[in-house]
Design a protein around this motif. Sequence first.
Motif, PDB file in Angstrom:
ATOM      1  N   VAL A 151       4.381 -21.531 -13.645  1.00 24.98           N
ATOM      2  CA  VAL A 151       5.162 -20.569 -12.847  1.00 24.98           C
ATOM      3  C   VAL A 151       4.685 -19.147 -13.145  1.00 24.98           C
ATOM      4  CG1 VAL A 151       7.461 -19.650 -12.340  1.00 24.98           C
ATOM      5  CG2 VAL A 151       7.172 -22.090 -12.765  1.00 24.98           C
ATOM      6  N   LEU A 152       4.495 -18.827 -14.419  1.00 28.57           N
ATOM      7  CA  LEU A 152       4.044 -17.488 -14.807  1.00 28.57           C
ATOM      8  C   LEU A 152       2.650 -17.193 -14.255  1.00 28.57           C
ATOM      9  CD1 LEU A 152       5.431 -17.361 -18.457  1.00 28.57           C
ATOM     10  CD2 LEU A 152       6.313 -16.126 -16.467  1.00 28.57           C
ATOM     11  N   HIS A 153       1.783 -18.220 -14.212  1.00 25.62           N
ATOM     12  CA  HIS A 153       0.453 -18.060 -13.601  1.00 25.62           C
ATOM     13  C   HIS A 153       0.590 -17.634 -12.144  1.00 25.62           C
ATOM     14  CE1 HIS A 153      -2.934 -19.024 -16.111  1.00 25.62           C
ATOM     15  NE2 HIS A 153      -2.354 -20.108 -16.596  1.00 25.62           N
ATOM     16  N   ARG A 154       1.470 -18.328 -11.420  1.00 25.21           N
ATOM     17  CA  ARG A 154       1.660 -18.029  -9.996  1.00 25.21           C
ATOM     18  C   ARG A 154       2.253 -16.639  -9.802  1.00 25.21           C
ATOM     19  NH1 ARG A 154       4.393 -23.265  -7.264  1.00 25.21           N
ATOM     20  NH2 ARG A 154       3.741 -24.730  -8.839  1.00 25.21           N
ATOM     21  N   MET A 155       3.197 -16.285 -10.657  1.00 31.74           N
ATOM     22  CA  MET A 155       3.842 -14.966 -10.552  1.00 31.74           C
ATOM     23  C   MET A 155       2.835 -13.832 -10.734  1.00 31.74           C
ATOM     24  SD  MET A 155       7.470 -15.417 -12.514  1.00 31.74           S
ATOM     25  CE  MET A 155       8.948 -15.755 -11.558  1.00 31.74           C
ATOM     26  N   LYS A 156       1.859 -14.049 -11.599  1.00 30.19           N
ATOM     27  CA  LYS A 156       0.841 -13.019 -11.862  1.00 30.19           C
ATOM     28  C   LYS A 156       0.043 -12.666 -10.611  1.00 30.19           C
ATOM     29  CE  LYS A 156      -0.284 -14.061 -16.598  1.00 30.19           C
ATOM     30  NZ  LYS A 156      -1.266 -14.719 -17.432  1.00 30.19           N
ATOM     31  N   ASN A 157      -0.054 -13.619  -9.677  1.00 29.62           N
ATOM     32  CA  ASN A 157      -0.841 -13.400  -8.459  1.00 29.62           C
ATOM     33  C   ASN A 157      -0.041 -12.752  -7.333  1.00 29.62           C
ATOM     34  OD1 ASN A 157      -3.430 -14.477  -9.250  1.00 29.62           O
ATOM     35  ND2 ASN A 157      -2.406 -16.457  -9.358  1.00 29.62           N
ATOM     36  N   GLN A 158       1.227 -12.454  -7.594  1.00 28.57           N
ATOM     37  CA  GLN A 158       2.058 -11.813  -6.574  1.00 28.57           C
ATOM     38  C   GLN A 158       2.424 -10.399  -7.009  1.00 28.57           C
ATOM     39  OE1 GLN A 158       5.445 -14.459  -6.019  1.00 28.57           O
ATOM     40  NE2 GLN A 158       4.294 -15.716  -4.588  1.00 28.57           N
ATOM     41  N   TRP A 159       2.709  -9.573  -6.006  1.00 27.51           N
ATOM     42  CA  TRP A 159       3.169  -8.218  -6.302  1.00 27.51           C
ATOM     43  C   TRP A 159       4.487  -8.291  -7.064  1.00 27.51           C
ATOM     44  CZ3 TRP A 159       2.810  -4.099  -1.904  1.00 27.51           C
ATOM     45  CH2 TRP A 159       1.464  -3.916  -1.528  1.00 27.51           C
ATOM     46  N   SER A 160       4.759  -7.273  -7.869  1.00 27.27           N
ATOM     47  CA  SER A 160       6.038  -7.209  -8.575  1.00 27.27           C
ATOM     48  C   SER A 160       7.156  -6.896  -7.584  1.00 27.27           C
ATOM     49  CB  SER A 160       5.989  -6.115  -9.642  1.00 27.27           C
ATOM     50  OG  SER A 160       5.983  -4.840  -9.012  1.00 27.27           O
ATOM     51  N   ASP A 161       8.379  -7.262  -7.965  1.00 24.79           N
ATOM     52  CA  ASP A 161       9.547  -6.954  -7.124  1.00 24.79           C
ATOM     53  C   ASP A 161       9.671  -5.446  -6.900  1.00 24.79           C
ATOM     54  OD1 ASP A 161      10.183  -9.604  -6.879  1.00 24.79           O
ATOM     55  OD2 ASP A 161      11.908  -9.558  -8.233  1.00 24.79           O
ATOM     56  N   ILE A 162       9.406  -4.680  -7.930  1.00 22.19           N
ATOM     57  CA  ILE A 162       9.527  -3.219  -7.830  1.00 22.19           C
ATOM     58  C   ILE A 162       8.597  -2.690  -6.740  1.00 22.19           C
ATOM     59  CG2 ILE A 162       9.111  -1.028  -9.040  1.00 22.19           C
ATOM     60  CD1 ILE A 162       9.977  -2.550 -11.636  1.00 22.19           C
ATOM     61  N   LYS A 163       7.353  -3.135  -6.754  1.00 24.24           N
ATOM     62  CA  LYS A 163       6.361  -2.691  -5.766  1.00 24.24           C
ATOM     63  C   LYS A 163       6.790  -3.098  -4.347  1.00 24.24           C
ATOM     64  CE  LYS A 163       1.311  -2.675  -5.314  1.00 24.24           C
ATOM     65  NZ  LYS A 163       0.054  -3.235  -5.831  1.00 24.24           N
ATOM     66  N   LYS A 164       7.324  -4.319  -4.207  1.00 25.76           N
ATOM     67  CA  LYS A 164       7.778  -4.800  -2.896  1.00 25.76           C
ATOM     68  C   LYS A 164       8.990  -4.004  -2.412  1.00 25.76           C
ATOM     69  CE  LYS A 164       6.078  -9.494  -3.266  1.00 25.76           C
ATOM     70  NZ  LYS A 164       6.317 -10.885  -3.460  1.00 25.76           N
ATOM     71  N   LYS A 165       9.936  -3.784  -3.325  1.00 24.95           N
ATOM     72  CA  LYS A 165      11.172  -3.071  -2.951  1.00 24.95           C
ATOM     73  C   LYS A 165      10.873  -1.662  -2.443  1.00 24.95           C
ATOM     74  CE  LYS A 165      13.842  -3.735  -6.682  1.00 24.95           C
ATOM     75  NZ  LYS A 165      14.854  -4.173  -7.653  1.00 24.95           N
ATOM     76  N   LEU A 166       9.905  -1.014  -3.068  1.00 29.67           N
ATOM     77  CA  LEU A 166       9.547   0.356  -2.664  1.00 29.67           C
ATOM     78  C   LEU A 166       9.045   0.436  -1.228  1.00 29.67           C
ATOM     79  CD1 LEU A 166       7.801   1.642  -5.913  1.00 29.67           C
ATOM     80  CD2 LEU A 166       9.967   2.470  -4.959  1.00 29.67           C
ATOM     81  N   GLN A 167       8.518  -0.661  -0.712  1.00 31.74           N
ATOM     82  CA  GLN A 167       7.956  -0.652   0.638  1.00 31.74           C
ATOM     83  C   GLN A 167       8.818  -1.426   1.640  1.00 31.74           C
ATOM     84  OE1 GLN A 167       3.656  -1.050   0.860  1.00 31.74           O
ATOM     85  NE2 GLN A 167       3.567  -0.899  -1.357  1.00 31.74           N
ATOM     86  N   SER A 168      10.048  -1.721   1.254  1.00 31.83           N
ATOM     87  CA  SER A 168      10.941  -2.504   2.109  1.00 31.83           C
ATOM     88  C   SER A 168      12.058  -1.641   2.683  1.00 31.83           C
ATOM     89  CB  SER A 168      11.545  -3.653   1.303  1.00 31.83           C
ATOM     90  OG  SER A 168      10.527  -4.499   0.833  1.00 31.83           O
ATOM     91  N   HIS A 169      12.570  -2.069   3.826  1.00 31.17           N
ATOM     92  CA  HIS A 169      13.697  -1.383   4.470  1.00 31.17           C
ATOM     93  C   HIS A 169      15.026  -1.884   3.909  1.00 31.17           C
ATOM     94  CE1 HIS A 169      10.310  -1.075   7.285  1.00 31.17           C
ATOM     95  NE2 HIS A 169      10.829   0.107   7.567  1.00 31.17           N
ATOM     96  N   TYR A 170      15.044  -3.165   3.512  1.00 29.34           N
ATOM     97  CA  TYR A 170      16.260  -3.784   2.976  1.00 29.34           C
ATOM     98  C   TYR A 170      15.889  -4.632   1.762  1.00 29.34           C
ATOM     99  CZ  TYR A 170      17.774  -2.792   7.769  1.00 29.34           C
ATOM    100  OH  TYR A 170      18.041  -2.193   8.963  1.00 29.34           O
ATOM    101  N   VAL A 171      16.815  -4.716   0.794  1.00 26.71           N
ATOM    102  CA  VAL A 171      16.619  -5.556  -0.389  1.00 26.71           C
ATOM    103  C   VAL A 171      17.875  -6.410  -0.557  1.00 26.71           C
ATOM    104  CG1 VAL A 171      16.291  -5.601  -2.898  1.00 26.71           C
ATOM    105  CG2 VAL A 171      15.105  -3.869  -1.514  1.00 26.71           C
ATOM    106  N   ILE A 172      17.653  -7.705  -0.769  1.00 23.06           N
ATOM    107  CA  ILE A 172      18.757  -8.628  -1.032  1.00 23.06           C
ATOM    108  C   ILE A 172      18.538  -9.227  -2.417  1.00 23.06           C
ATOM    109  CG2 ILE A 172      19.854 -10.816  -0.361  1.00 23.06           C
ATOM    110  CD1 ILE A 172      19.092 -10.187   2.544  1.00 23.06           C
TER     111      ILE A 172
END
Length: 194
Positions: A151-172
């Motif tokens: 799971v941690l291997h897969r997570m490393k290949n994705q953007w962090s939540d912080i980076k995604k949230k900064l570019q989103s209109h809504y966060v759930i």
Amino acid sequence: MLIGITGGIGSGKTTVAKLFAAYKNVTVYYADLEAKKLMNTSEVIRKKLIREFGEKAYDTNGLNRAFLANIVFKDKEKLTNLNEIVHPEVYKHLTNFIEEHKDKEYILYENAILFENGSDKICDKIITVTAPHEVKIQRVIERDKTTREEVLHRMKNQWSDIKKKLQSHYVIVNENLNTVKENVKNIHNKLTEK
């Protein structure tokens, strides 16, 4: 209107997307699901994957997901190569889906790597689904019958939540189902305001 919905592995974005799908004037395109189908049905993808990863990319049951996952989640370059093979076919499929559903108020485009593959650029608005780090890990271990290390291997290949949230209109934040349902209702109402 095309609304992107994304979130890291284990965030529960598919669960949240299904809550949006309950509204009759909305439909959802599940990119991960469609990509998996296309990887088993598209000759274009099949030939390219065999060329890139060898004959073991497919077995008698179709796509050999375990074999591919073992390679791509440990090698960023191989993951990029996989995405470059699959994404253009998924994009063509999405384009047809949008055309078929243009009568809807909006189409929710559920994609785990929305930002990573540049699909955010085709979206009118973006929703990011998050959950606490440990919650995400446990969800994936239970869902995929895998290890914490995988799971941690897969997570490393994705953007962090912080980076995604900064570019989103809504966060759930997907932790409490009642709160999530309320957030979905509020966002739906904003998206369908005339």
